[in-house]
Design a protein around this motif. Structure first.
Motif, PDB file in Angstrom:
ATOM      1  N   MET A   1      22.705   8.656   9.284  1.00 28.47           N
ATOM      2  CA  MET A   1      21.410   8.875   8.633  1.00 28.47           C
ATOM      3  C   MET A   1      20.521   7.659   8.850  1.00 28.47           C
ATOM      4  O   MET A   1      20.953   6.527   8.679  1.00 28.47           O
ATOM      5  N   SER A   2      19.296   7.883   9.264  1.00 28.49           N
ATOM      6  CA  SER A   2      18.316   6.814   9.442  1.00 28.49           C
ATOM      7  C   SER A   2      17.303   6.924   8.318  1.00 28.49           C
ATOM      8  O   SER A   2      16.474   7.832   8.292  1.00 28.49           O
ATOM      9  N   GLU A   3      17.386   5.984   7.370  1.00 25.75           N
ATOM     10  CA  GLU A   3      16.567   6.078   6.166  1.00 25.75           C
ATOM     11  C   GLU A   3      15.489   5.006   6.159  1.00 25.75           C
ATOM     12  O   GLU A   3      15.729   3.850   6.506  1.00 25.75           O
ATOM     13  N   TYR A   4      14.274   5.395   5.776  1.00 30.45           N
ATOM     14  CA  TYR A   4      13.133   4.500   5.674  1.00 30.45           C
ATOM     15  C   TYR A   4      12.669   4.427   4.223  1.00 30.45           C
ATOM     16  O   TYR A   4      12.815   5.385   3.458  1.00 30.45           O
ATOM     17  N   LEU A   5      12.078   3.292   3.877  1.00 27.28           N
ATOM     18  CA  LEU A   5      11.404   3.153   2.591  1.00 27.28           C
ATOM     19  C   LEU A   5       9.912   3.066   2.859  1.00 27.28           C
ATOM     20  O   LEU A   5       9.447   2.159   3.566  1.00 27.28           O
ATOM     21  N   PHE A   6       9.154   4.031   2.325  1.00 30.28           N
ATOM     22  CA  PHE A   6       7.703   4.065   2.516  1.00 30.28           C
ATOM     23  C   PHE A   6       7.020   3.526   1.265  1.00 30.28           C
ATOM     24  O   PHE A   6       7.453   3.769   0.138  1.00 30.28           O
ATOM     25  N   LEU A   7       5.917   2.812   1.501  1.00 25.04           N
ATOM     26  CA  LEU A   7       5.151   2.229   0.395  1.00 25.04           C
ATOM     27  C   LEU A   7       3.662   2.435   0.655  1.00 25.04           C
ATOM     28  O   LEU A   7       3.161   2.095   1.727  1.00 25.04           O
ATOM     29  N   ARG A   8       2.975   3.030  -0.331  1.00 20.83           N
ATOM     30  CA  ARG A   8       1.518   3.193  -0.234  1.00 20.83           C
ATOM     31  C   ARG A   8       0.887   2.502  -1.446  1.00 20.83           C
ATOM     32  O   ARG A   8       0.964   2.995  -2.571  1.00 20.83           O
ATOM     33  N   PRO A   9       0.255   1.336  -1.219  1.00 14.81           N
ATOM     34  CA  PRO A   9      -0.296   0.576  -2.341  1.00 14.81           C
ATOM     35  C   PRO A   9      -1.690   1.056  -2.728  1.00 14.81           C
ATOM     36  O   PRO A   9      -2.438   1.587  -1.908  1.00 14.81           O
ATOM     37  N   THR A  10      -2.027   0.885  -4.003  1.00 14.32           N
ATOM     38  CA  THR A  10      -3.403   1.015  -4.471  1.00 14.32           C
ATOM     39  C   THR A  10      -3.913  -0.401  -4.675  1.00 14.32           C
ATOM     40  O   THR A  10      -3.409  -1.130  -5.539  1.00 14.32           O
ATOM     41  N   LEU A  11      -4.898  -0.820  -3.883  1.00 12.21           N
ATOM     42  CA  LEU A  11      -5.281  -2.225  -3.819  1.00 12.21           C
ATOM     43  C   LEU A  11      -6.460  -2.574  -4.710  1.00 12.21           C
ATOM     44  O   LEU A  11      -7.036  -3.654  -4.590  1.00 12.21           O
ATOM     45  N   ILE A  12      -6.852  -1.654  -5.599  1.00 11.49           N
ATOM     46  CA  ILE A  12      -7.887  -1.946  -6.576  1.00 11.49           C
ATOM     47  C   ILE A  12      -7.264  -1.832  -7.962  1.00 11.49           C
ATOM     48  O   ILE A  12      -6.309  -1.092  -8.163  1.00 11.49           O
ATOM     49  N   ASP A  13      -7.791  -2.596  -8.917  1.00  9.92           N
ATOM     50  CA  ASP A  13      -7.235  -2.581 -10.274  1.00  9.92           C
ATOM     51  C   ASP A  13      -7.525  -1.260 -10.972  1.00  9.92           C
ATOM     52  O   ASP A  13      -8.623  -0.713 -10.828  1.00  9.92           O
ATOM     53  N   PRO A  14      -6.598  -0.712 -11.755  1.00 14.05           N
ATOM     54  CA  PRO A  14      -5.226  -1.227 -11.920  1.00 14.05           C
ATOM     55  C   PRO A  14      -4.365  -0.882 -10.719  1.00 14.05           C
ATOM     56  O   PRO A  14      -4.374   0.253 -10.256  1.00 14.05           O
ATOM     57  N   ARG A  15      -3.626  -1.864 -10.214  1.00  8.70           N
ATOM     58  CA  ARG A  15      -2.833  -1.663  -9.007  1.00  8.70           C
ATOM     59  C   ARG A  15      -1.561  -0.860  -9.297  1.00  8.70           C
ATOM     60  O   ARG A  15      -1.012  -0.925 -10.390  1.00  8.70           O
ATOM     61  N   SER A  16      -1.145  -0.126  -8.293  1.00  8.31           N
ATOM     62  CA  SER A  16       0.117   0.607  -8.376  1.00  8.31           C
ATOM     63  C   SER A  16       0.640   0.791  -6.961  1.00  8.31           C
ATOM     64  O   SER A  16      -0.085   0.582  -5.978  1.00  8.31           O
ATOM     65  N   TYR A  17       1.910   1.173  -6.870  1.00  7.40           N
ATOM     66  CA  TYR A  17       2.558   1.287  -5.572  1.00  7.40           C
ATOM     67  C   TYR A  17       3.397   2.570  -5.550  1.00  7.40           C
ATOM     68  O   TYR A  17       4.421   2.658  -6.230  1.00  7.40           O
ATOM     69  N   LEU A  18       2.928   3.552  -4.765  1.00 12.76           N
ATOM     70  CA  LEU A  18       3.690   4.777  -4.568  1.00 12.76           C
ATOM     71  C   LEU A  18       4.774   4.500  -3.535  1.00 12.76           C
ATOM     72  O   LEU A  18       4.487   3.957  -2.460  1.00 12.76           O
ATOM     73  N   TRP A  19       6.011   4.842  -3.834  1.00 15.97           N
ATOM     74  CA  TRP A  19       7.096   4.636  -2.885  1.00 15.97           C
ATOM     75  C   TRP A  19       7.904   5.924  -2.742  1.00 15.97           C
ATOM     76  O   TRP A  19       7.961   6.741  -3.643  1.00 15.97           O
ATOM     77  N   PHE A  20       8.500   6.079  -1.587  1.00 12.08           N
ATOM     78  CA  PHE A  20       9.451   7.178  -1.391  1.00 12.08           C
ATOM     79  C   PHE A  20      10.371   6.821  -0.228  1.00 12.08           C
ATOM     80  O   PHE A  20       9.994   6.109   0.702  1.00 12.08           O
ATOM     81  N   SER A  21      11.609   7.283  -0.337  1.00 11.50           N
ATOM     82  CA  SER A  21      12.584   7.085   0.737  1.00 11.50           C
ATOM     83  C   SER A  21      12.670   8.372   1.551  1.00 11.50           C
ATOM     84  O   SER A  21      12.600   9.477   1.003  1.00 11.50           O
ATOM     85  N   TYR A  22      12.831   8.200   2.857  1.00 15.71           N
ATOM     86  CA  TYR A  22      12.766   9.355   3.767  1.00 15.71           C
ATOM     87  C   TYR A  22      13.861   9.242   4.819  1.00 15.71           C
ATOM     88  O   TYR A  22      14.092   8.170   5.397  1.00 15.71           O
ATOM     89  N   ASP A  23      14.529  10.352   5.059  1.00 10.96           N
ATOM     90  CA  ASP A  23      15.577  10.441   6.075  1.00 10.96           C
ATOM     91  C   ASP A  23      15.004  11.175   7.285  1.00 10.96           C
ATOM     92  O   ASP A  23      14.691  12.375   7.198  1.00 10.96           O
ATOM     93  N   ASP A  24      14.845  10.466   8.407  1.00 11.36           N
ATOM     94  CA  ASP A  24      14.229  11.103   9.577  1.00 11.36           C
ATOM     95  C   ASP A  24      15.208  11.944  10.382  1.00 11.36           C
ATOM     96  O   ASP A  24      14.842  12.508  11.411  1.00 11.36           O
ATOM     97  N   THR A  25      16.467  12.036   9.921  1.00  9.28           N
ATOM     98  CA  THR A  25      17.422  12.947  10.557  1.00  9.28           C
ATOM     99  C   THR A  25      17.315  14.345   9.950  1.00  9.28           C
ATOM    100  O   THR A  25      17.221  15.348  10.665  1.00  9.28           O
ATOM    101  N   SER A  26      17.319  14.392   8.627  1.00  6.80           N
ATOM    102  CA  SER A  26      17.188  15.687   7.941  1.00  6.80           C
ATOM    103  C   SER A  26      15.736  16.030   7.645  1.00  6.80           C
ATOM    104  O   SER A  26      15.430  17.140   7.231  1.00  6.80           O
ATOM    105  N   HIS A  27      14.827  15.064   7.849  1.00  2.00           N
ATOM    106  CA  HIS A  27      13.398  15.241   7.584  1.00  2.00           C
ATOM    107  C   HIS A  27      13.138  15.578   6.116  1.00  2.00           C
ATOM    108  O   HIS A  27      12.291  16.427   5.810  1.00  2.00           O
TER     109      HIS A  27
END
Length: 407
Positions: A1-27
């Motif tokens: 399994m090839s697993e990635y950690l994705f991060l999408r930041p919100t760079l304006i206040d209030p800041r937050s960070y959306l994250w999700f892990s993804y397996d590019d084998t099973s999609h």
């Protein structure tokens, strides 16, 4: 399994960070969540702290710009473009950096971002132990716009379908091959209404009822998985990790050339020794012709020489990445210290013409700087000539040619 950690930041206040892990084998998206600080991502590392990290950089913090530039732009030195469009920025243009995404003749497409905002995020994640392998604008993970006409007119941006996707309280839009925008959810109706004639929108997310007649839905089962696939296979990558790999590859490439030339030299040397011990003139001439033939195959049109062994020694000496008395590294040590320690001088570009052993440096000088005195300060090791001088905002952009004096 090839697993990635994705991060999408919100760079304006209030800041937050959306994250999700993804397996590019099973999609499949394996887990997802939101944190308010980067430190909270330590817990996200969990059982797989060595997962590659992909940052989906919000296009709301980026600017895409098409520029027509009459001169020739040096690779990775795009400050002149920023100065050309600085009136479009409310902030100091020195806070920004430009990355060229595409070029057609004198037309350039640039991605412009804030230096500190970009690097601080990447460095903070590295400090937490994450390996940031990819940074890609989030909108560029959507499908490329589809032309409605089979014939593409370079001067016509209309007659195409663009893709939109809902993320939280905003919609990201890929409106070009190398461009995108972010639209607040409350403004989506106005944005769709103001689209140019011939441009239509295709939504990968469920759209508001009032837009169903104007926007075609092409729903995706998982918006995050769609963005993950688009990021993994995207050609755009702004991470320093990728730049470091490119530099290492170029370094290895230079050594490969030297190794190949070394092997050729050994082959020629053996042939030369065989030629010397041969007592038959005919065999001697045959070996010499073989040397010339092999040398000509390696060097192309410049391969017609009387003594290929001596010539190969000379080429190897000039091709080595290691600095010599008049090599690039040694000259940089002599030149760079004087430039970096000089007040009122900001280095813009440095070019070394190895064949002539000449440096051409380009720098910005404050109005009160004595340029002639600065250039003469390179004596006695170098002779300096000012080859170009032109105004740049409140400073001058100066080009100087430095040539090392012969001992």
């Amino acid at each position: 399994m090839s697993e990635y950690l994705f991060l999408r930041p919100t760079l304006i206040d209030p800041r937050s960070y959306l994250w999700f892990s993804y397996d590019d084998t099973s999609h499949n998206v394996l887990a997802t969540g939101t944190v308010n600080t980067l430190e909270e991502l330590k817990d996200v590392g969990g059982d797989s702290p060595d997962r590659p990290v992909v940052i989906l950089y919000p296009v709301s913090s980026l600017k895409f710009k098409k520029v027509t530039y009459p001169g020739k732009l040096k690779k990775h030195v795009y400050e002149p473009v920023l100065y050309q469009i600085e009136d479009e920025f409310a902030e100091d243009i020195d806070n920004f950096k430009a990355h060229m995404m595409a070029r057609s003749g004198k037309d350039y497409e640039f991605l412009i971002f804030r230096r500190n905002e970009f690097t601080d995020l990447e460095q903070a994640l590295k400090g937490l132990g994450f390996t940031v392998t990819t940074i890609v604008p989030d909108a560029l993970t959507l499908p490329e716009p589809v032309l409605n006409s089979p014939v593409k007119d370079k001067n016509e941006d209309n007659s195409k379908e663009i893709y939109i996707l809902n993320i939280g309280d905003e919609w990201i839009v890929r409106d070009g091959v190398n461009s995108g925008v972010s639209v607040p959810a409350d403004w989506l109706s106005e944005y769709v209404t103001d689209l140019p004639e011939g441009v239509s929108a295709v939504s990968l997310s469920v759209i508001p009822d009032e837009l169903r007649e104007r926007v075609r839905e092409e729903l995706t089962d998982s918006p995050l998985a769609r963005m993950a696939e688009g990021a993994i296979h995207n050609k755009v990558n702004m991470s320093s990790y990728q730049r470091k790999r490119n530099i290492q590859f170029k370094f290895m490439t230079s050594w490969v050339k030297v190794v190949v030339m070394g092997l050729v030299f050994v082959t020629l040397w053996n042939m030369n020794m065989n030629m010397r011990i041969s007592s038959v003139i005919r065999e001697t001439q045959e070996y010499r012709n073989q040397q010339r033939s092999l040398f000509s195959q390696i060097m192309g049109g410049s391969g017609r020489v009387n003594d290929p062994v001596s010539r190969m020694k000379e080429i190897l000496s000039n091709s080595s990445p290691i600095g010599t008395d008049e090599g690039f590294i040694d000259l940089v040590k002599l030149v760079s210290g004087r430039i970096l320690n000089k007040k009122g001088i900001e280095l813009v570009n440095m070019k070394f013409e190895r064949s002539r052993r000449v440096f051409v440096i380009q720098f910005l000088a404050d109005s009160g700087t004595n340029i002639d005195s600065f250039v003469s300060g390179f004596s006695p090791e170098f002779t300096g000539n000012i080859i170009d001088k032109k105004p740049s905002r409140e400073r001058q952009l100066v080009s100087v040619q430095l040539k090392r004096r012969t001992k």
